[in-house]
Each structure stands twice: as structure tokens, then as C-alpha cells.
Scaffold this motif. Structure first.
Motif, PDB file in Angstrom:
ATOM      1  N   ASP A 192       7.370 -12.671   0.358  1.00 59.72           N
ATOM      2  CA  ASP A 192       7.258 -13.136   1.741  1.00 59.72           C
ATOM      3  C   ASP A 192       8.308 -14.215   1.994  1.00 59.72           C
ATOM      4  O   ASP A 192       8.778 -14.879   1.066  1.00 59.72           O
ATOM      5  CB  ASP A 192       5.867 -13.699   2.032  1.00 59.72           C
ATOM      6  CG  ASP A 192       5.523 -13.626   3.514  1.00 59.72           C
ATOM      7  OD1 ASP A 192       4.771 -12.715   3.920  1.00 59.72           O
ATOM      8  OD2 ASP A 192       6.024 -14.482   4.279  1.00 59.72           O
ATOM      9  N   VAL A 193       8.627 -14.386   3.259  1.00 54.71           N
ATOM     10  CA  VAL A 193       9.631 -15.376   3.631  1.00 54.71           C
ATOM     11  C   VAL A 193       8.971 -16.752   3.791  1.00 54.71           C
ATOM     12  O   VAL A 193       9.640 -17.775   3.745  1.00 54.71           O
ATOM     13  CB  VAL A 193      10.343 -14.935   4.937  1.00 54.71           C
ATOM     14  CG1 VAL A 193       9.445 -15.140   6.144  1.00 54.71           C
ATOM     15  CG2 VAL A 193      11.662 -15.635   5.121  1.00 54.71           C
ATOM     16  N   SER A 194       7.659 -16.763   3.954  1.00 62.49           N
ATOM     17  CA  SER A 194       6.964 -18.026   4.194  1.00 62.49           C
ATOM     18  C   SER A 194       6.432 -18.626   2.891  1.00 62.49           C
ATOM     19  O   SER A 194       5.571 -18.059   2.235  1.00 62.49           O
ATOM     20  CB  SER A 194       5.820 -17.804   5.187  1.00 62.49           C
ATOM     21  OG  SER A 194       4.844 -18.803   5.044  1.00 62.49           O
TER      22      SER A 194
ATOM     23  N   ILE B 227       2.959  -3.891   5.428  1.00 59.28           N
ATOM     24  CA  ILE B 227       1.750  -3.803   6.242  1.00 59.28           C
ATOM     25  C   ILE B 227       1.788  -4.822   7.372  1.00 59.28           C
ATOM     26  O   ILE B 227       1.716  -6.026   7.130  1.00 59.28           O
ATOM     27  CB  ILE B 227       0.496  -4.029   5.346  1.00 59.28           C
ATOM     28  CG1 ILE B 227       0.555  -3.110   4.121  1.00 59.28           C
ATOM     29  CG2 ILE B 227      -0.781  -3.816   6.138  1.00 59.28           C
ATOM     30  CD1 ILE B 227       0.785  -1.648   4.431  1.00 59.28           C
ATOM     31  N   GLU B 228       1.880  -4.339   8.578  1.00 61.44           N
ATOM     32  CA  GLU B 228       1.889  -5.195   9.773  1.00 61.44           C
ATOM     33  C   GLU B 228       2.982  -6.264   9.660  1.00 61.44           C
ATOM     34  O   GLU B 228       2.730  -7.442   9.869  1.00 61.44           O
ATOM     35  CB  GLU B 228       0.510  -5.853   9.985  1.00 61.44           C
ATOM     36  CG  GLU B 228      -0.663  -4.889   9.991  1.00 61.44           C
ATOM     37  CD  GLU B 228      -0.696  -3.939  11.182  1.00 61.44           C
ATOM     38  OE1 GLU B 228      -0.300  -2.771  10.958  1.00 61.44           O
ATOM     39  OE2 GLU B 228      -1.079  -4.324  12.277  1.00 61.44           O
ATOM     40  N   VAL B 229       4.166  -5.815   9.313  1.00 64.37           N
ATOM     41  CA  VAL B 229       5.269  -6.756   9.133  1.00 64.37           C
ATOM     42  C   VAL B 229       6.416  -6.499  10.107  1.00 64.37           C
ATOM     43  O   VAL B 229       6.948  -7.430  10.714  1.00 64.37           O
ATOM     44  CB  VAL B 229       5.809  -6.705   7.679  1.00 64.37           C
ATOM     45  CG1 VAL B 229       7.062  -7.544   7.529  1.00 64.37           C
ATOM     46  CG2 VAL B 229       4.743  -7.190   6.697  1.00 64.37           C
TER      47      VAL B 229
ATOM     48  N   HIS C 116       7.090  -8.242  13.330  1.00 60.06           N
ATOM     49  CA  HIS C 116       7.470  -9.660  13.309  1.00 60.06           C
ATOM     50  C   HIS C 116       8.988  -9.839  13.201  1.00 60.06           C
ATOM     51  O   HIS C 116       9.480 -10.965  13.207  1.00 60.06           O
ATOM     52  CB  HIS C 116       6.810 -10.384  12.124  1.00 60.06           C
ATOM     53  CG  HIS C 116       5.320 -10.489  12.247  1.00 60.06           C
ATOM     54  ND1 HIS C 116       4.698 -11.572  12.796  1.00 60.06           N
ATOM     55  CD2 HIS C 116       4.337  -9.611  11.914  1.00 60.06           C
ATOM     56  CE1 HIS C 116       3.378 -11.376  12.783  1.00 60.06           C
ATOM     57  NE2 HIS C 116       3.142 -10.195  12.247  1.00 60.06           N
ATOM     58  N   LEU C 117       9.705  -8.739  13.025  1.00 61.49           N
ATOM     59  CA  LEU C 117      11.159  -8.845  12.880  1.00 61.49           C
ATOM     60  C   LEU C 117      11.823  -8.639  14.237  1.00 61.49           C
ATOM     61  O   LEU C 117      11.412  -7.762  14.998  1.00 61.49           O
ATOM     62  CB  LEU C 117      11.683  -7.768  11.915  1.00 61.49           C
ATOM     63  CG  LEU C 117      11.090  -7.731  10.503  1.00 61.49           C
ATOM     64  CD1 LEU C 117      11.671  -6.560   9.719  1.00 61.49           C
ATOM     65  CD2 LEU C 117      11.366  -9.040   9.774  1.00 61.49           C
TER      66      LEU C 117
ATOM     67  N   GLY D  76      11.395 -14.647  -0.486  1.00 58.51           N
ATOM     68  CA  GLY D  76      12.642 -14.045  -0.040  1.00 58.51           C
ATOM     69  C   GLY D  76      12.482 -13.386   1.309  1.00 58.51           C
ATOM     70  O   GLY D  76      11.373 -13.281   1.831  1.00 58.51           O
ATOM     71  N   SER D  77      13.606 -12.987   1.869  1.00 58.45           N
ATOM     72  CA  SER D  77      13.547 -12.352   3.183  1.00 58.45           C
ATOM     73  C   SER D  77      13.885 -10.882   3.081  1.00 58.45           C
ATOM     74  O   SER D  77      14.779 -10.482   2.340  1.00 58.45           O
ATOM     75  CB  SER D  77      14.500 -13.022   4.151  1.00 58.45           C
ATOM     76  OG  SER D  77      14.560 -12.240   5.324  1.00 58.45           O
ATOM     77  N   LEU D  78      13.158 -10.127   3.859  1.00 59.10           N
ATOM     78  CA  LEU D  78      13.310  -8.675   3.896  1.00 59.10           C
ATOM     79  C   LEU D  78      14.571  -8.210   4.583  1.00 59.10           C
ATOM     80  O   LEU D  78      14.818  -7.027   4.675  1.00 59.10           O
ATOM     81  CB  LEU D  78      12.173  -8.139   4.747  1.00 59.10           C
ATOM     82  CG  LEU D  78      10.970  -7.730   3.986  1.00 59.10           C
ATOM     83  CD1 LEU D  78       9.894  -7.357   4.958  1.00 59.10           C
ATOM     84  CD2 LEU D  78      11.371  -6.521   3.156  1.00 59.10           C
ATOM     85  N   THR D  79      15.302  -9.159   5.143  1.00 57.20           N
ATOM     86  CA  THR D  79      16.491  -8.741   5.866  1.00 57.20           C
ATOM     87  C   THR D  79      17.746  -9.025   5.029  1.00 57.20           C
ATOM     88  O   THR D  79      18.853  -8.917   5.512  1.00 57.20           O
ATOM     89  CB  THR D  79      16.578  -9.431   7.243  1.00 57.20           C
ATOM     90  OG1 THR D  79      16.424 -10.832   7.047  1.00 57.20           O
ATOM     91  CG2 THR D  79      15.478  -8.943   8.154  1.00 57.20           C
TER      92      THR D  79
ATOM     93  N   TYR E 208      -6.409  -1.783   4.883  1.00 58.33           N
ATOM     94  CA  TYR E 208      -6.142  -1.967   3.453  1.00 58.33           C
ATOM     95  C   TYR E 208      -6.685  -0.784   2.650  1.00 58.33           C
ATOM     96  O   TYR E 208      -6.050  -0.326   1.700  1.00 58.33           O
ATOM     97  CB  TYR E 208      -6.771  -3.270   2.941  1.00 58.33           C
ATOM     98  CG  TYR E 208      -6.154  -4.533   3.537  1.00 58.33           C
ATOM     99  CD1 TYR E 208      -4.770  -4.647   3.656  1.00 58.33           C
ATOM    100  CD2 TYR E 208      -6.952  -5.588   3.945  1.00 58.33           C
ATOM    101  CE1 TYR E 208      -4.208  -5.799   4.186  1.00 58.33           C
ATOM    102  CE2 TYR E 208      -6.389  -6.745   4.483  1.00 58.33           C
ATOM    103  CZ  TYR E 208      -5.024  -6.842   4.608  1.00 58.33           C
ATOM    104  OH  TYR E 208      -4.477  -7.976   5.128  1.00 58.33           O
TER     105      TYR E 208
ATOM    106  N   GLY F  82       6.373  -8.791   2.767  1.00 60.34           N
ATOM    107  CA  GLY F  82       5.691  -9.470   3.867  1.00 60.34           C
ATOM    108  C   GLY F  82       4.219  -9.560   3.495  1.00 60.34           C
ATOM    109  O   GLY F  82       3.338  -9.275   4.301  1.00 60.34           O
ATOM    110  N   CYS F  83       3.962  -9.950   2.247  1.00 60.85           N
ATOM    111  CA  CYS F  83       2.582  -9.916   1.712  1.00 60.85           C
ATOM    112  C   CYS F  83       1.703 -10.970   2.365  1.00 60.85           C
ATOM    113  O   CYS F  83       0.490 -10.936   2.247  1.00 60.85           O
ATOM    114  CB  CYS F  83       2.597 -10.117   0.202  1.00 60.85           C
ATOM    115  SG  CYS F  83       3.217 -11.746  -0.292  1.00 60.85           S
ATOM    116  N   GLY F  84       2.327 -11.937   3.064  1.00 64.86           N
ATOM    117  CA  GLY F  84       1.546 -12.961   3.745  1.00 64.86           C
ATOM    118  C   GLY F  84       0.675 -13.716   2.757  1.00 64.86           C
ATOM    119  O   GLY F  84       1.121 -14.095   1.666  1.00 64.86           O
TER     120      GLY F  84
END
Ligand code: SAH
Length: 443
Positions: free
Chosen positions: A312-314, A361-363, A366-367, A343-346, A270, A289-291
Motif C-alpha cells: 500500500d502507498v499509505s 480490491i476496491e483500489v 482511488h487512482l 510502495g505505489s502501484l503507479t 472478500y 492497495g491492501c489498506g
């Protein structure tokens, strides 16, 4: 109803000590619903299998019921033949010490991850194979599911909800038993016993250390508590409180963080990201993908960032982020600086346009590799921030983690982990494709 547990840990016969059941004997345990038998179809130093067989007395079960409640369904049902909540009850009784991780003779082994394979026969999976996978794969199991036909004589009737399931993982025996204990009734989704308040306690106790961070925790809780919504709400609130309390003390909660903790890699990461943002004088920052908002909180502390958005998608991760950032309680000036987006990054998303810099960051690990191309276009072509700061684990560095077996990824959900050369190759290609320049630095 049959559950077998196999290990190839050497000597595999230690399984007998862990389960507190002697491999050389067949043992029978009377149950309220019939009888349970434990025996070992194979037992040698290379491989040992313990079988738990339940013989459910359906007629006996009905006899206990009050006359007016008896229906045909009480007599004609799948209960004697499938791995239902009865199996879970039997695990909780017959393998109790093993499930709680107790072993006087083999205490260290009980706390050690060993290669385990569980097979559950005729497991009802309401929700199908996807649901089954979504329950066990996030916990790190390799899942094999063989579907059973509704009727072998009438294949045109199609598939049933029943599967023979094989789960494989390197785990403590207590973890495997606990996961089965909680998740078998969740899959079955039938009630056979009254769910009372003590079930909430039981679920929270058995779910300790894994349920709070399970992506399916809501449905697991609802189904486990047989859709008694007040109980489910209570359990979820408490799960969530525990999690938030943990977050507040910054205790690492994921295995990935635990792994990285001694090096404080996450903190260094970070800090490096914030330094990079400042070096390009970025003011409007997007964190995709901020988690759970760990970076967002640090960004909020920096005055120079005038506008911050986390995406983030979650849903669940965003809820935790909102708590962590105390969004509800922020003074107006601060509150206006930050927003959370679901929302989704895709998928192309107009809300992502117009930022000075985006952090990823570290995303990307996961795709799915197949979705990576979609992500590239969404971010580099459509959102098109001036600067993109992207991190992903260095696969070669994993050798430094003493507790990580060679060749394994840092997190069960990682679809890939690249070497530095692979990362540079991808980044150079992507930058060239979309007209960006690229620089590399290490954390
Ligand atoms: N950047 C955060 C979280 C990393 S974990 C940090 O450094 O702490 C990866 C995150 O990516 C998870 O929160 C996950 O929900 C999110 N994610 C995975 N696939 C995604 C997608 N398609 N769109 C948006 N977010 C996604």
C-alpha cells in the motif's frame, strides 16, 4: 476577521435556530482579545448567511503581557487581520451549542446534513493551497481558494500565505463548525495561547469520528498541539488505540463501509475473492492497495496460501494492518508467510513480480484516471501475475443505498465509479492489450 456561513436548506432562516442567534439582530460578544459580532447580511427562506466578525484589539493584547517579553512583533503582526486561532476560540464560545450539535427547537435538523457554504477571509495557510486542500477535501468539501498578493501595490512581491477560502459541502452544521474549529489553527500554525494537557482532550473530543481516519491526522495533531511533541505523541497513540479498538470489534469506520454495512457487501466481496483465488489454485498471493489488511487477515487463515504480500502507498494503513495481523506476535512459521510492502502501484516495482495471483480490491477508483495507464503497465506488464482479481464499485448499484444522494460516489476519495458496461470495456481492452483473458462476476 470574518467567517460567513450560508445555507440554502429550505427554510434557510432555520440557520438562526441552529446557531442560536436571531437573524434580525446584531449581537456583540466581548472576548478576551477584543469583540465578536454576529449578524446576518442576508436572511430569507431560500438563502441565509450568518457572519461572525472579530475585532481584535492588538494593543489591548500586548498590554496584558509582562514588560520584559514585549517585542515589536507583539505590536506589528497579522493577528487583527487574519482568520487565526482567535476565530477558532470565538467559534468554540459563540457557536458552542451549534458546534456540539445541540438544538432544543430544531434537534432533528441539527443532526441532518444540509447544504452549507463557509467563507473564511484572509486565512493564513502555512503550507499553501495544497495543504489547505489536503485538509478539507478528504472530509468531503469542495474547496475554492483565492490567493491574496503580499501587497497590491507591488505585485512583483508575489503571492502571500493568505487565502480567501470557500468550503462547500452537505454536512451537519456541527461537523462544519468542528472542522473549522480544529483546522483553522492548524493552518495558521502560530501559537497565541499556551497549549496544555487539556488541549489533547479537546482535540480528541473534537476529532471524534473524523480525525482518526484523516490522511493528514499526524500533521494536524502536531500542529494543533503546537509541535509539543510529547503531547502530539500522546494524542496520536490514543487516536490510534481508539482506531485499533474499533478495528478489533470490526466496527465499520469509513463512511463507505457504513453505507455498505446493511448488505454486508464487504464480507461478501472478500469471500468471493478467496473463492476465486482457490478456483485457480493460487498459492503465492499479492494484495495491492491492501489498506488496513482486512483481506490479508482472511488470507492468512487459509493454509493453501503459502506466501502473502500486502502493498500500500499509505504508511498509516500499513501500520494498522501490522496491528490487525499482530505481526509482532505471530509464530515464526506464520510470520514467514506474510510481508507488508510500502510502495505505489503507479511505479514499476521488482518486489511485485513472481506471484500466482494479485488482488486489487476496491483500489483503482482511488487512482486518478491519468495514472490508471501507469498502473496497468506496473501490474499487467511488469508484475505480471498469472491471475489478477480486481474489484471496483458498480455505480449503478448505488441507487440501493438509501442514504446516498443520487449521482454521488460512495467515498469522498473515489476519482470515478464505473457502470458495469464501463468496467467491462476497460477490462476487455486492458486484458487484450496485455494478453490476459477476462471473466466477470458480480458480488
Ligand atoms: N483493498 C483494501 C483497501 C481498499 S481502499 C480493502 O478492500 O479493504 C484503497 C487503498 O488503496 C487504500 O489503502 C489506499 O492507500 C490504496 N492506494 C491508493 N492509491 C494507491 C497507489 N497508487 N499505490 C498503492 N496503494 C494505493
Amino acid at each position: 476577521m470574518l467567517l460567513t456561513i450560508t445555507t440554502t436548506h429550505n427554510p434557510a432562516t432555520d440557520l438562526g435556530y441552529l446557531l442560536h442567534k436571531n437573524p434580525s439582530r446584531i449581537q456583540t460578544f466581548p472576548q478576551t482579545f477584543g469583540a465578536a459580532h454576529v449578524f446576518y447580511p442576508e436572511s430569507n427562506p431560500e438563502k441565509c448567511t450568518a457572519a461572525l466578525l472579530l475585532d481584535v484589539d492588538t494593543i489591548g493584547l500586548v498590554r496584558g503581557k509582562r514588560g520584559e517579553n514585549r517585542t515589536l512583533e507583539h505590536y506589528v503582526n497579522d493577528r487583527s487581520f487574519v482568520a487565526s486561532s482567535f476565530l477558532s476560540v470565538a467559534i468554540g464560545q459563540i457557536y458552542r451549542s451549534a458546534m456540539t450539535g445541540k438544538s432544543e427547537s430544531h434537534a432533528a435538523l441539527a443532526q441532518t446534513a444540509i447544504p452549507l457554504e463557509a467563507r473564511v477571509f484572509s486565512l493564513p495557510c502555512r503550507g499553501g493551497e495544497d495543504f489547505l486542500r489536503n485538509l478539507f477535501e478528504p472530509l468531503g468539501y469542495e474547496v475554492r481558494a483565492e490567493n491574496q498578493l503580499l501587497d497590491e501595490q507591488f505585485p512583483e512581491w508575489g503571492a502571500s500565505d493568505y487565502f480567501n477560502v470557500t468550503l462547500r459541502a452537505e454536512k451537519r452544521l456541527s461537523e462544519l463548525l468542528t472542522h473549522l474549529y480544529v483546522l483553522i489553527p492548524v493552518l495558521d500554525n502560530e501559537k497565541h495561547y499556551w497549549v496544555g494537557d487539556e488541549e489533547v482532550e479537546k482535540l480528541l473530543r473534537r476529532g471524534e469520528g473524523w480525525l482518526g481516519s484523516h490522511p493528514m491526522r499526524e500533521i494536524i495533531t502536531r500542529r494543533y498541539l503546537k509541535h509539543r511533541s510529547s503531547l502530539a505523541r500522546e494524542a496520536l497513540t490514543r487516536l490510534m488505540q481508539d482506531e485499533i479498538a474499533e478495528l478489533a470489534t470490526e466496527k465499520p469506520e469509513t463512511s463507505e463501509e457504513t453505507l455498505e454495512k446493511p448488505l454486508s457487501l464487504n464480507e461478501q466481496r472478500y469471500a468471493a475473492v478467496i473463492a476465486a483465488l482457490k478456483s485457480v489454485a493460487a498459492k503465492r498471493i499479492l494484495d495491492v492497495g491492501c489498506g488496513e489488511g482486512k483481506l490479508l487477515r482472511r488470507l492468512l487463515d487459509e493454509r493453501s496460501f503459502t506466501e502473502i504480500a500486502g502493498m500500500d502507498v499509505s504508511h498509516r494503513a500499513l501500520e494498522i494492518a501490522a496491528e490487525r495481523l499482530r505481526l509482532e506476535r505471530l509464530p515464526d512459521m506464520q510470520r514467514e508467510r506474510i510481508k507488508l510492502l510500502h510502495g505505489s502501484l503507479t511505479y514499476r516495482d521488482a518486489r511485485l513480480a513472481g506471484f500466482d495471483a494479485a488482488c486489487v480490491i476496491e483500489v483503482i477508483e482511488h487512482l486518478d484516471a491519468a495514472r490508471l495507464t501507469a498502473f496497468e503497465r506496473v501490474l499487467f506488464e511488469f508484475a505480471r501475475p498469472k491471475t489478477i482479481i480486481l474489484t471496483t464499485p458498480n455505480f449503478e448499484y448505488n441507487a440501493k443505498f438509501e442514504t446516498l444522494p443520487q449521482g454521488k460516489f460512495r467515498h469522498a476519495d473515489h476519482r470515478f465509479e464505473w457502470t458495469r458496461a464501463e468496467f467491462e470495456f476497460w477490462a476487455e481492452q486492458t486484458a487484450a492489450k496485455f494478453g490476459y483473458q477476462v471473466q466477470f462476476s458480480t458480488v
